[in-house]
Design an enzyme around this catalytic site. Structure first.
Site, PDB file in Angstrom:
ATOM      1  N   GLY A 162      45.317  49.222  27.877  1.00  0.00           N
ATOM      2  CA  GLY A 162      44.116  49.231  27.058  1.00  0.00           C
ATOM      3  C   GLY A 162      44.029  50.496  26.216  1.00  0.00           C
ATOM      4  O   GLY A 162      44.076  50.445  24.980  1.00  0.00           O
ATOM      5  N   GLU A 165      46.947  51.447  36.612  1.00  0.00           N
ATOM      6  CA  GLU A 165      47.407  50.725  37.796  1.00  0.00           C
ATOM      7  C   GLU A 165      48.390  51.493  38.670  1.00  0.00           C
ATOM      8  O   GLU A 165      48.552  51.190  39.849  1.00  0.00           O
ATOM      9  CB  GLU A 165      48.010  49.380  37.362  1.00  0.00           C
ATOM     10  CG  GLU A 165      46.932  48.458  36.849  1.00  0.00           C
ATOM     11  CD  GLU A 165      47.448  47.315  35.996  1.00  0.00           C
ATOM     12  OE1 GLU A 165      47.345  46.177  36.433  1.00  0.00           O
ATOM     13  OE2 GLU A 165      47.953  47.563  34.880  1.00  0.00           O
TER      14      GLU A 165
HETATM   15 MO1  MOS Z   1      45.162  44.230  35.212  1.00  0.00          MO
HETATM   16  S1  MOS Z   1      45.543  43.634  37.073  1.00  0.00           S
HETATM   17  O1  MOS Z   1      46.512  44.276  34.348  1.00  0.00           O
HETATM   18  O2  MOS Z   1      43.715  43.754  34.715  1.00  0.00           O
END
Ligand code: MOS
Length: 729
Positions: free
Chosen positions: A531, A683
């Protein structure tokens, strides 16, 4: 054009701004690289922020989702007569009157039956939404929902995920083909030690604090939506496709989102499909909020996995072969890829590498991405197996990893853009005090508790995906920066404001950031740890365009950009973030209880935009890894096919008392391909933590835990209590 930017009609960006227009390329103070609390922090903790279900709407009706009580079969009849006569009830939407959807729609893996709600009498999995009861108040809708009389023709179901399943098939190649380099069998045969083990992980749910909620209404021929999701633009595109609408006739906003962890990253959630249907049929604004129980039953989870890892090594620890076969469950109604072998293709040098991914279709809710999809269960298998290699070689597991550092992508042959795994390992080891570790298991005790330490490393794909942004140089010297980003609790608003400030060479106070609205243009969502990289790239490009404008342009002046082309020009490389996580655990041999005493993670995540928020996000990721290691497990009842622990009492998640002091820190790093030098960090905190803890449990007890979570009963089975007080051998 005047060089003054303090007058009433200042120059567009790029012209000398007051304090920070340095002549060097150093970023101005106060922006990227500086710890700052999140912009909306005060509003959040004082309750002033509105999440999706808090937004007031006039004439609002409320929908109650009715879910199937059988696991497979057909709806014989839905008797709505009682429900429709109840107070406040406006209507019942079911497969007989719901708008028809485009059943070929599915932006990720092809047609997705998970989105095709109320389209037929078929029940493909337990908890399937079968009707929406709409009333003036949520309580009236719920009461009428309870009064709906549904009868079914049940059919046999199969929820038994297993390697030997007759329908097991090669998984989709969505994230690239399976890999074969060298001759695995020959290399295994020539190896001094061979580890050949199976590792099993359960279904894991995102379990975000904010349940999924959507409000939809028609206004002047346009569908207006307020929804809880990870990417409003992609959700708008999905709705447009499903309902066969012009994209410009759909607007999705998601101002504040209370976590997603993948559960809001899919094409669109069931709450939204149902809310749009009801708003369309009843011509009223309709809000659908899932209960916690419904979130568990109707929103995608991480699939269970069953992985076999074979690793062959020489006596000096050099790897000859890695063979990783990963099976995972999928739903019969939608495809998906849990890409467990991603790390195996890139983490270690070996003469031969083979990776295989197998999908096993069963009658379950369609799984989707959760918290480091693929890499997280995959790293549990691979990094546990690496620890087992070290065990058999009687070698320091950290040293084993240092000895197998690749110079180029082991499968791709591509160069690494910047690979700082070794720095993570060595600096982490120094801070953790790894040098003092006795690598033999079951050597340390504190009273009756067994004590152990462990480590595991990870890489996680870094990069950006095409996005657009626009920037307006306003007449008052401020800049309006618009990007279809979403802040799901990560601090994206704060980070992007800093990126924009640096890119425009102005202090952050002069940035007005607009996000979380599909009308702001195409943008990637908050997913795949891509993002902030994707949105920052677009903002940086737009800022550069604005700054390169010749002086004298009339204000306000707006420029827009789309990063598709510049991303396409990026040379192919192995681009990843890296981590090394170290953990210390105690194991109570009498009860089987594992407690984590300490977690330390060192991360190479490119340039860090905001160390305060980045640390917090990585520590949060490590807590999710801890939670995965010890607690989280979606349990399915084979007698009914239903998921039984569908609430936060039965589905255990690490809470305060489970979480030790966590340290997360960064090694100096920079991503050369990225205009801001950043990589993603959403992540990677989660990815290697479960293996680090499982390896520490082995070190404490001398027994491997190859099935997650490491429950008390599993520790006791590996360690019958009456044998636990034998002297360490
Ligand atoms: Mo994530 S698990 O790439 O929203």
């Amino acid at each position: 054009m005047t060089a003054s930017s303090t007058g009433p009609s200042p120059a567009p960006a790029g012209h000398p701004a007051p304090a920070h227009t340095a002549t060097t390329s150093e970023p101005p103070p106060g922006a990227v690289g500086t710890a700052r609390p999140r912009l909306e922090g005060t509003a959040k903790v004082t309750g002033a922020v509105r999440y999706a279900a808090d937004e007031p709407a006039s004439d609002l009706a409320h929908g109650w989702v009715v879910t199937s009580t059988v696991t497979r079969g057909r709806i014989r009849e839905i008797d709505t007569s009682t429900a429709l006569a109840m107070p406040g009830v406006l209507g019942v939407i079911d497969h007989r009157n719901a708008p028809r959807l485009d059943l070929e729609a599915g932006p990720f893996f092809g047609p997705d039956g998970g989105l095709h709600l109320l389209q037929s009498d078929e029940i493909p999995h337990s908890g399937r939404p079968i009707a929406l009861v709409v009333a003036e108040t949520p309580e009236q809708a719920r009461a009428a929902g309870m009064a709906l009389r549904v009868t079914y023709d049940e059919e046999p179901y199969d929820v038994d995920f297993r390697l030997e399943h007759p329908d097991a098939r090669p998984a989709t190649s969505f994230f690239g083909e399976d890999a074969t380099v060298g001759d695995v069998d020959t290399e295994l045969a020539a190896s001094t030690v061979v580890v050949d083990e199976r590792y099993v992980t359960p279904e894991v749910h995102g379990a975000a604090m904010e349940p999924h909620t959507a409000t939809a209404w028609w206004q002047d021929g346009r569908l207006q939506i307020i929804d809880s999701n990870q990417g409003p633009f992609m959700v708008a595109m999905t709705v447009a496709t499903l309902f066969r609408l012009e994209p410009k006739h759909v607007r999705v906003r998601s101002a504040h989102v209370g976590g997603g962890f993948g559960s809001k990253s899919g094409a669109c959630g069931p709450q939204l499909v149902l809310a749009v249907m009801a708003a369309t049929v009843l011509d009223r604004p309709v809000r659908v909020t899932l209960t916690r129980n419904q979130v568990f039953q109707t929103v995608s989870m991480r699939p269970a996995t069953d992985q076999r890892v074979r690793i062959g090594a020489d006596a000096d620890g050099r790897l000859r072969a890695i063979d990783h076969t990963a099976a995972f469950e999928v739903s019969r109604i939608a495809d998906y890829l849990e890409n467990c072998t991603e790390l195996t293709n890139t983490l270690y040098a070996a003469r031969a590498i083979r990776t295989r991914r197998t999908a096993v279709p069963v009658d379950i809710l369609p799984p989707f991405s959760v918290r480091g999809p693929g890499a997280t269960p995959g790293s549990f298998a691979l990094e546990s197996a690496m620890d087992e290699v070290a065990e058999r070689l009687r070698m320091d597991p950290l040293e084993l990893r240092l000895r197998n550092e690749p110079s180029v992508g082991p499968v791709s042959g591509l160069p690494f853009s910047r690979r700082n795994l070794i720095a993570c390992l060595t600096e982490g080891a120094r801070r953790f005090g790894w040098a003092a570790r006795d690598h033999r298991p079951r050597r340390r005790k504190e009273g009756h508790l067994l004590v152990g330490t462990g480590t595991a490393v990870a890489s996680f794909g870094a990069g950006a995906l095409p996005s657009t942004a626009s920037i307006t140089a306003e007449t008052d010297g401020t800049f309006t920066v618009a990007v279809g980003a979403s802040d799901i609790g990560t601090g994206a608003r704060t980070a992007l404001t800093a990126v924009a400030a640096d890119a425009l060479r102005v202090p952050p106070e002069r940035i007005r950031l607009l996000i979380a609205d599909s009308d702001l243009g195409p943008a990637w969502g908050a997913g795949g740890s891509r993002g902030t990289t994707s949105w920052s790239w677009a903002i940086t490009e737009a800022a550069a365009q604005l700054r390169s404008r010749p002086g004298g342009a009339a204000l306000p002046l707006t420029v827009s950009c789309d990063t598709t082309e510049s991303l396409g020009r990026l040379p192919l490389m192995e681009r990843h973030s890296y981590s090394a996580v170290f953990g210390k655990v105690t194991v109570d041999p009498a009860t089987g209880e594992v407690r984590v005493r300490r977690l330390l993670g060192m991360f190479a995540v490119g340039r860090v935009i905001n160390p305060l928020l980045a640390r917090s996000q990585l520590a949060g990721g490590m807590i999710m890894g801890l939670s995965m290691a010890l607690h989280e497990e979606g349990v399915r009842d084979r007698a009914t096919g239903r998921h039984v622990n569908t609430d936060l009492a039965g589905y255990h998640i690490a809470a305060h008392a489970d979480v030790p002091d966590i340290e997360a820190d960064f090694v100096p790093d920079y991503e050369p391909g990225d205009p801001s030098g950043i990589k993603g960090l959403g992540e990677i905190g989660t990815v290697s933590t479960a293996a680090a803890i499982a390896n520490a449990v082995w070190h404490a007890t001398g027994r491997r835990q190859r099935t997650l979570p490491i429950r008390l009963d599993r520790v006791l089975e590996a360690h019958p209590p009456n044998r636990c007080h034998e002297p360490a051998g």
